[in-house]
Design a protein around this motif. Structure first.
Motif, short mmCIF file in Angstrom:
data_model
loop_
_atom_site.label_atom_id
_atom_site.label_comp_id
_atom_site.label_asym_id
_atom_site.label_seq_id
_atom_site.Cartn_x
_atom_site.Cartn_y
_atom_site.Cartn_z
N GLY A 15 78.66 49.16 72.41
CA GLY A 15 77.35 49.81 72.24
C GLY A 15 76.96 50.68 73.43
O GLY A 15 75.77 50.94 73.63
N LYS A 16 77.94 51.15 74.19
CA LYS A 16 77.62 52.05 75.32
C LYS A 16 76.96 53.33 74.82
O LYS A 16 75.88 53.72 75.26
CB LYS A 16 78.90 52.43 76.10
CG LYS A 16 79.52 51.30 76.88
CD LYS A 16 80.74 51.77 77.67
CE LYS A 16 81.93 52.13 76.80
NZ LYS A 16 82.51 51.00 76.06
N SER A 17 77.64 54.01 73.89
CA SER A 17 77.11 55.30 73.42
C SER A 17 75.80 55.10 72.66
O SER A 17 74.85 55.86 72.84
CB SER A 17 78.14 56.00 72.53
OG SER A 17 79.34 56.17 73.22
N THR A 18 75.75 54.06 71.83
CA THR A 18 74.53 53.76 71.07
C THR A 18 73.37 53.54 72.03
O THR A 18 72.25 54.03 71.81
CB THR A 18 74.76 52.50 70.19
OG1 THR A 18 75.88 52.76 69.34
CG2 THR A 18 73.56 52.16 69.35
N THR A 19 73.64 52.82 73.11
CA THR A 19 72.59 52.55 74.10
C THR A 19 72.24 53.82 74.87
O THR A 19 71.06 54.12 75.08
CB THR A 19 73.07 51.44 75.06
OG1 THR A 19 73.27 50.25 74.28
CG2 THR A 19 72.06 51.18 76.16
N THR A 184 74.11 43.11 73.48
CA THR A 184 74.13 43.97 72.30
C THR A 184 74.78 43.23 71.13
O THR A 184 75.50 42.26 71.31
CB THR A 184 74.94 45.26 72.55
OG1 THR A 184 76.28 44.90 72.88
CG2 THR A 184 74.33 46.09 73.67
N ARG A 185 74.53 43.76 69.94
CA ARG A 185 75.16 43.26 68.71
C ARG A 185 74.89 41.77 68.53
O ARG A 185 75.79 41.02 68.14
CB ARG A 185 76.65 43.59 68.72
CG ARG A 185 76.93 45.02 69.22
CD ARG A 185 78.25 45.53 68.82
NE ARG A 185 78.27 45.70 67.37
CZ ARG A 185 79.08 46.51 66.72
NH1 ARG A 185 79.95 47.22 67.38
NH2 ARG A 185 79.02 46.62 65.41
N TYR A 186 73.66 41.37 68.84
CA TYR A 186 73.28 39.96 68.78
C TYR A 186 72.97 39.57 67.34
O TYR A 186 72.22 40.25 66.65
CB TYR A 186 72.04 39.75 69.66
CG TYR A 186 71.61 38.30 69.74
CD1 TYR A 186 72.16 37.46 70.70
CD2 TYR A 186 70.67 37.78 68.86
CE1 TYR A 186 71.78 36.13 70.78
CE2 TYR A 186 70.29 36.45 68.94
CZ TYR A 186 70.85 35.63 69.90
OH TYR A 186 70.47 34.32 69.98
N ILE A 213 69.62 43.54 71.87
CA ILE A 213 69.83 44.48 70.76
C ILE A 213 70.50 43.74 69.60
O ILE A 213 71.60 43.19 69.77
CB ILE A 213 70.71 45.68 71.20
CG1 ILE A 213 70.15 46.33 72.48
CG2 ILE A 213 70.83 46.68 70.05
CD1 ILE A 213 68.73 46.83 72.40
N PRO A 214 69.87 43.71 68.45
CA PRO A 214 70.47 42.98 67.32
C PRO A 214 71.62 43.76 66.68
O PRO A 214 71.69 44.98 66.81
CB PRO A 214 69.30 42.87 66.33
CG PRO A 214 68.46 44.06 66.61
CD PRO A 214 68.59 44.35 68.09
N GLU A 215 72.50 43.04 66.02
CA GLU A 215 73.48 43.70 65.14
C GLU A 215 72.66 44.26 63.97
O GLU A 215 71.94 43.52 63.30
CB GLU A 215 74.50 42.66 64.65
CG GLU A 215 75.54 43.18 63.69
CD GLU A 215 76.61 44.03 64.37
OE1 GLU A 215 76.83 43.91 65.60
OE2 GLU A 215 77.23 44.85 63.66
N ALA A 216 72.71 45.57 63.80
CA ALA A 216 71.84 46.19 62.78
C ALA A 216 72.54 47.39 62.19
O ALA A 216 72.94 48.32 62.92
CB ALA A 216 70.51 46.62 63.42
N VAL A 217 72.69 47.38 60.89
CA VAL A 217 73.44 48.45 60.22
C VAL A 217 72.77 49.81 60.42
O VAL A 217 73.44 50.86 60.46
CB VAL A 217 73.66 48.10 58.72
CG1 VAL A 217 72.38 48.19 57.93
CG2 VAL A 217 74.75 48.94 58.12
N1 ATP Z 1 73.72 46.75 67.70
C1 ATP Z 1 74.57 47.29 66.82
N2 ATP Z 1 74.56 46.91 65.52
C2 ATP Z 1 75.42 47.45 64.63
N3 ATP Z 1 76.33 48.38 64.93
C3 ATP Z 1 76.39 48.80 66.21
C4 ATP Z 1 75.52 48.28 67.22
N4 ATP Z 1 75.82 48.90 68.40
C5 ATP Z 1 76.82 49.74 68.13
N5 ATP Z 1 77.17 49.70 66.82
C6 ATP Z 1 78.23 50.45 66.13
O1 ATP Z 1 79.47 50.00 66.64
C7 ATP Z 1 80.34 51.08 66.90
C8 ATP Z 1 80.64 51.14 68.39
O2 ATP Z 1 79.40 51.39 69.08
P1 ATP Z 1 79.37 52.43 70.29
O3 ATP Z 1 80.12 53.67 69.93
O4 ATP Z 1 77.97 52.57 70.73
O5 ATP Z 1 80.19 51.58 71.35
P2 ATP Z 1 80.88 52.11 72.69
O6 ATP Z 1 80.86 50.98 73.64
O7 ATP Z 1 80.28 53.38 73.11
O8 ATP Z 1 82.36 52.36 72.15
P3 ATP Z 1 83.54 53.10 72.99
O9 ATP Z 1 84.00 52.08 73.96
O10 ATP Z 1 84.55 53.45 71.95
O11 ATP Z 1 82.93 54.30 73.65
C9 ATP Z 1 79.62 52.30 66.36
O12 ATP Z 1 80.00 52.50 65.03
C10 ATP Z 1 78.15 51.93 66.43
O13 ATP Z 1 77.37 52.60 65.46
#
Ligand code: ATP
Ligand code: MG
Length: 254
Positions: A15-19, A184-186, A213-217
């Motif tokens: 969840g780095k990029s998502t965050t 993240t992804r709790y 941060i919850p696991e959330a679609v």
């Molecule tokens: N809290 C969450 N709940 C559900 N899906 C999530 C959550 N956080 C991230 N995701 C999904 O999981 C996948 C990986 O997330 P993300 O790209 O943010 O991770 P990352 O750490 O940046 O990955 P990478 O290491 O490849 O850069 C994406 O499809 C994203 O939409």
């Protein structure tokens, strides 16, 4: 002067990029901060998620790192109001030449100097490894935000995180601080999530953000609409959690 934070964990998919992109959007929309999001990951996810057309760039971060462009020239403003310095896969193609450049670890820090005063926050999304790009992200930053997902492998990864930070301190002599560790992804129905969160709090103490941060679609879906979670599902649990994180980041950055 901007507060510069790298979002980093060597583990992929935590969840780095998502965050990075939701934090950037939240700092801008809830706290009226001027924010620059830097994507130093060749996957280009942070830029894409905010609707930056990363396959259609004349110049991008790789050109800045190779001193062939100024950072001002590559910055685009996303619809959400966040400025973005984007990358795409061409950055990966330049990894070996960039790794051979003199002063290779400080390329990003130097490139940011002329624009630091224009922003309140600069958030850097980093790739899932310890290579020249993540080292550049960490050395350009005063602190690091570490997202950790709620799995067994995440626990094993904690030592790697400690090691990476100590490498930055001792070998590269940069006093990088931990801004905070983000769970993240709790998934509250899952015993593993509770155990990993407890282990994180044990290991990092009050450095663990209260926001979880919850696991959330909805977080998975939002990038396909080029929207932050605050635009895509403003009343959902994930938006609430990221909004809380944004508030904590503003407070600890003061
Ligand atoms: N809290 C969450 N709940 C559900 N899906 C999530 C959550 N956080 C991230 N995701 C999904 O999981 C996948 C990986 O997330 P993300 O790209 O943010 O991770 P990352 O750490 O940046 O990955 P990478 O290491 O490849 O850069 C994406 O499809 C994203 O939409
Ligand atoms: Mg990523």
């Amino acid at each position: 002067m901007a507060h510069i934070t790298a979002v980093f964990n060597m583990k992929g998919g935590v969840g780095k990029s998502t965050t990075a992109y939701n934090l950037a959007a939240g700092l801008h929309s809830f706290h009226k901060k001027k924010v620059l999001l830097i994507d130093i990951d060749p996957q280009g996810n942070a830029g894409t998620a905010l609707g930056i057309p990363i396959w259609d760039l004349k110049q991008q971060l790789k050109d800045v790192l190779q001193r062939q462009a100024n950072i001002e020239d590559i910055i685009l403003t996303a619809d959400s109001g966040v400025d973005v310095a984007p990358s795409n896969i061409l950055l990966a193609e330049q990894e070996i030449p960039i790794s051979a450049m003199p002063g290779r670890e400080l390329l990003l820090r130097k490139a940011l100097k002329p624009i630091e005063h224009k922003y309140d926050f600069i958030i850097i999304d980093s790739p899932p490894n310890i290579g020249v790009f993540s080292i550049n992200a960490l050395l350009a930053s005063q602190d690091v935000l570490i997202p950790v997902d709620m799995g067994y492998l995440a626990l094993l990864g904690l030592q790697g995180i400690d090691r990476a930070i100590s490498l930055i301190h001792t070998e590269l002599e940069h006093p990088l601080e931990i801004l905070g560790v983000l769970a993240t992804r709790y998934d509250g129905r899952n015993k593993m999530s509770k155990e990993v969160l407890a282990a994180l709090q044990d290991h990092f103490g009050d450095k663990v953000f209260k926001a979880v941060i919850p696991e959330a679609v909805k977080l998975k879906e939002a990038p396909s609409y080029s929207q932050s979670i605050f635009e895509y599902d403003p009343r959902g649990v994930a938006a609430e959690a990221y909004k809380e994180l944004t508030k904590e980041v503003v407070n600890v950055s003061k």
